[in-house]
Motif scaffolding. Structure first.
Motif, mmCIF file in Angstrom:
data_model
loop_
_atom_site.group_PDB
_atom_site.id
_atom_site.type_symbol
_atom_site.label_atom_id
_atom_site.label_comp_id
_atom_site.label_asym_id
_atom_site.label_seq_id
_atom_site.Cartn_x
_atom_site.Cartn_y
_atom_site.Cartn_z
ATOM 1 N N ALA A 219 7.755 -9.252 11.167
ATOM 2 C CA ALA A 219 6.804 -9.430 10.053
ATOM 3 C C ALA A 219 7.441 -10.253 8.934
ATOM 4 C CB ALA A 219 6.370 -8.057 9.529
ATOM 5 N N VAL A 220 8.719 -10.014 8.681
ATOM 6 C CA VAL A 220 9.437 -10.754 7.635
ATOM 7 C C VAL A 220 9.424 -12.247 7.965
ATOM 8 C CG1 VAL A 220 11.784 -11.225 6.764
ATOM 9 C CG2 VAL A 220 10.932 -8.863 6.855
ATOM 10 N N HIS A 221 9.731 -12.570 9.224
ATOM 11 C CA HIS A 221 9.800 -13.991 9.590
ATOM 12 C C HIS A 221 8.420 -14.647 9.625
ATOM 13 C CE1 HIS A 221 14.080 -14.811 10.059
ATOM 14 N NE2 HIS A 221 14.141 -13.490 10.188
ATOM 15 N N ALA A 222 7.406 -13.859 9.915
ATOM 16 C CA ALA A 222 6.049 -14.429 9.876
ATOM 17 C C ALA A 222 5.721 -14.865 8.448
ATOM 18 C CB ALA A 222 5.035 -13.408 10.387
ATOM 19 N N VAL A 223 6.079 -14.037 7.463
ATOM 20 C CA VAL A 223 5.814 -14.417 6.059
ATOM 21 C C VAL A 223 6.695 -15.606 5.670
ATOM 22 C CG1 VAL A 223 5.907 -13.662 3.650
ATOM 23 C CG2 VAL A 223 5.044 -12.107 5.395
ATOM 24 N N LEU A 224 7.957 -15.603 6.112
ATOM 25 C CA LEU A 224 8.836 -16.744 5.789
ATOM 26 C C LEU A 224 8.229 -18.056 6.300
ATOM 27 C CD1 LEU A 224 12.427 -15.303 6.463
ATOM 28 C CD2 LEU A 224 11.456 -15.969 4.247
ATOM 29 N N GLU A 225 7.615 -17.989 7.478
ATOM 30 C CA GLU A 225 6.994 -19.211 8.011
ATOM 31 C C GLU A 225 5.836 -19.677 7.141
ATOM 32 O OE1 GLU A 225 6.182 -18.716 12.222
ATOM 33 O OE2 GLU A 225 8.372 -18.552 12.448
ATOM 34 N N ARG A 226 5.041 -18.715 6.671
ATOM 35 C CA ARG A 226 3.926 -19.093 5.785
ATOM 36 C C ARG A 226 4.473 -19.697 4.485
ATOM 37 N NH1 ARG A 226 0.362 -15.047 3.792
ATOM 38 N NH2 ARG A 226 -0.814 -16.856 3.065
ATOM 39 N N ILE A 227 5.549 -19.101 4.008
ATOM 40 C CA ILE A 227 6.154 -19.629 2.774
ATOM 41 C C ILE A 227 6.654 -21.049 3.028
ATOM 42 C CG2 ILE A 227 8.112 -19.358 1.186
ATOM 43 C CD1 ILE A 227 7.820 -16.333 1.438
ATOM 44 N N GLU A 228 7.223 -21.261 4.208
ATOM 45 C CA GLU A 228 7.757 -22.590 4.541
ATOM 46 C C GLU A 228 6.625 -23.634 4.544
ATOM 47 O OE1 GLU A 228 10.384 -22.665 7.887
ATOM 48 O OE2 GLU A 228 11.051 -24.639 7.227
#
Ligand code: F6P
Length: 552
Positions: free
Chosen positions: A121-130
């Motif tokens: 879940a953390v990396h999914a949000v990081l991708e959206r932030i990217e």
């Protein structure tokens, strides 16, 4: 599952042994310790995650360190550390796990909370932030009138402000040259008004950052900013292109009028003051770019791995924590100074104030019993060399013991002339002066060499004496890169954790903020004459004076 209640701290064998040990070495001068032990500096130094710690200028011996490590063991630091990393609900008063460390785990790691691998879940949000930050940084994201973004205004307070603000300042050399970052936190309208003077609506992106999305200051500022934007751009539709939200509370974000498609989420297991690694770090990612933001996370993760696995005796945050306990609880030191010799860390002490004082400013144990020992110190500081010309006098010659951390990079991002050599020399000189001091004989000899003699000389001697024996830690880093900053912040997070574990307090709640909030809510309508209330005579008279004398 609650762990069994721990024995009282002051009845632990190591505590008792430390009390005796303190009586034996309290008067020993560090000059003597250095003179009789040539290996001291080499032995009392540690290095991990790009941070080199010299802790030899402390009032400690091998026995002190052995007993302090024993105290950490008896206090259950290792067990609580394991429970935190595992995701147990160690924040018992709020029934929450404490997993800011999961925010900096690499993809592929597994941390399960309520049956879900939160790292995914953390990396999914990081991708959206990217995706989002790249579109803003490249100019692809357009405002309501078609302009690209040149100003970012973060609206948040406490952990939703201090971390991103501190990190954006610290990482200026990595910042996007076309973006100017602004941070509005105070409910004082001046903060917002002065900021709005410096931006133009068409090229401004507002980030409303609030874990709860109910914080009075942030919502008041956000409403003001939205009204201003709509007035400037002439349409409610502008909000969609100029406002994004960072929160755990999608319902309130929607109620405010921000499309939840423009919301970046995080989780209740991220404490506000531990949240810069989550979407709360959006301003950092916007400013320095996603690659650098990921470096920040990676640096913190390296320190996490060190904290989790290094033996207590060779563990940087543990050593810093134990030294703090030594001075707070055995020497009675009430404060701790953080003294960064790096201008770009000028907001680091302010950031650490929330991290440390909101975490460990507690007076009852995890079981709810009043403590009978000191807990978190008053933390403060300013960048060197400014502090030297302000408050160092008290640290050198005052009556209080003020332990401090000196933090300095070997290489500057701005190697202009001899500036950095001078900065480094000042930093090292201060720690030496604090440790050595200056004896009456040395002061006398110095005055005599300057041509003074007799009664005039003797009258001056006491004023020229420095007792020394004033402890400090020195943290050297190569250069303040995103990874080093990440490790440095994590170092202090874990230091605070270890101290909270030893003091047996919950470092992860903050009930002390509530009473003032409640009373402010009651007083607010009274100031406008919409309600009456019952107060002590001082507060009642002040309310009355404000109500009747203010002109606007
Ligand atoms: O000061 C209390 C506090 O709850 C902090 O812990 C937090 O960082 C700050 O308020 C802001 O809270 P929020 O992000 O929910 O607006």
């Amino acid at each position: 599952m609650n762990a069994p209640a721990r024995p009282d701290l002051t009845s632990l064998p190591a505590w008792r042994a430390l009390t005796e040990h303190h009586a034996a070495i309290a008067e020993v001068h560090m000059r003597e310790l250095f003179a009789t032990d040539p290996g001291r500096a080499g032995r009392y130094a540690l290095e991990a995650a790009g941070l080199f710690l010299d802790y030899s200028k402390n009032r400690i011996t091998d026995d002190t360190l052995r007993l302090l490590a024993q105290l950490a063991r008896e206090a259950g630091v290792e067990d609580l550390r394991a429970r935190m990393f595992r995701g147990e609900a160690i924040n018992a008063t709020e029934g929450r796990a404490v997993l800011h460390t999961a925010l900096r785990r690499p993809r592929g790691d597994v941390v399960v909370v309520d049956g879900e691998n939160v790292v995914e879940a953390v990396h999914a949000v990081l991708e959206r932030i990217e995706t989002f930050t790249e579109s803003v940084r490249s100019g692809a994201w357009r405002g309501h009138t078609g302009e690209s973004i040149r100003h970012v205004v973060n609206i948040g307070i406490g952990g939703s402000d201090l971390g991103p603000l501190m990190a954006c300042e610290a990482l200026r050399p990595y910042g996007h040259p076309g973006l100017t970052m602004h941070f509005v936190s105070n409910v004082d309208g001046t903060h917002m008004a002065e900021t709005l003077k410096r931006v133009d609506a068409a090229s401004t992106l507002f980030i409303v950052a609030s874990k709860t999305f109910t914080t009075q200051e942030t919502l008041t500022n956000a409403h003001t900013a939205r009204a201003w934007l709509v007035e400037q751009l002439g349409s409610d539709a502008a909000v969609a292109k100029h406002f994004v939200a960072v929160s755990t509370n999608a319902r309130e974000v929607g109620a405010f009028g921000i499309d939840t498609a423009n919301m970046f989420g995080f989780w209740d297991w991220v404490g506000g003051r531990y949240s810069l690694w989550s979407a709360i770090g959006l301003p950092i990612a916007l400013y320095v770019g996603m690659a650098n933001f990921r470096e920040l996370l990676a640096g913190a993760n390296t320190l996490d791995r060190h904290f989790e696995s290094a033996p207590l005796e060779a563990n940087l945050p543990v050593i810093l924590a134990l030294l703090g306990v030594w001075y707070s609880n055995f020497f009675g030191a009430a404060t701790h100074a953080v003294l960064p010799y790096d201008q770009s860390l000028h907001r680091f002490p302010a950031y650490l104030q929330q991290l440390d004082m909101e975490s460990n400013g507690k007076r009852v144990t995890r079981e709810g019993a009043a403590v009978d020992y000191a807990t978190g110190p008053v933390l403060w500081g300013e960048p060197g060399t400014n502090g030297q010309h302000a408050f160092y006098q008290l640290i050198h010659q005052g009556t209080r013991l003020v332990p401090g951390d000196f933090i300095v990079p070997l290489d500057s991002h701005h190697p202009i002339g001899r500036h950095h050599t001078l900065l480094l020399a000042n930093c090292l000189a201060q720690t030496e002066a604090l440790m050595r001091g200056k004896t009456a004989d040395e002061a006398r000899a110095e005055l005599a060499a300057g041509g003074m003699s007799g009664a005039a000389l003797e009258a001056l001697v006491p004023h020229k004496v420095f007792p020394g024996n004033r402890p400090s830690n020195t943290v050297l880093v190569q250069k303040l890169t995103p990874a080093v900053l990440g490790a440095l912040i994590a170092l202090y997070e874990h230091k605070v954790f270890v101290q909270g574990a030893i003091w047996n307090i919950n470092s992860f709640d903050q009930w002390g903020v509530e009473l003032g909030k409640q009373l402010a809510k009651a007083i607010e309508p009274e100031l406008e004459g919409r309600a009456g209330g019952s107060h002590d005579s001082s507060t009642a008279a002040l309310i009355e004076r404000v109500r009747t004398r203010r002109s606007a």
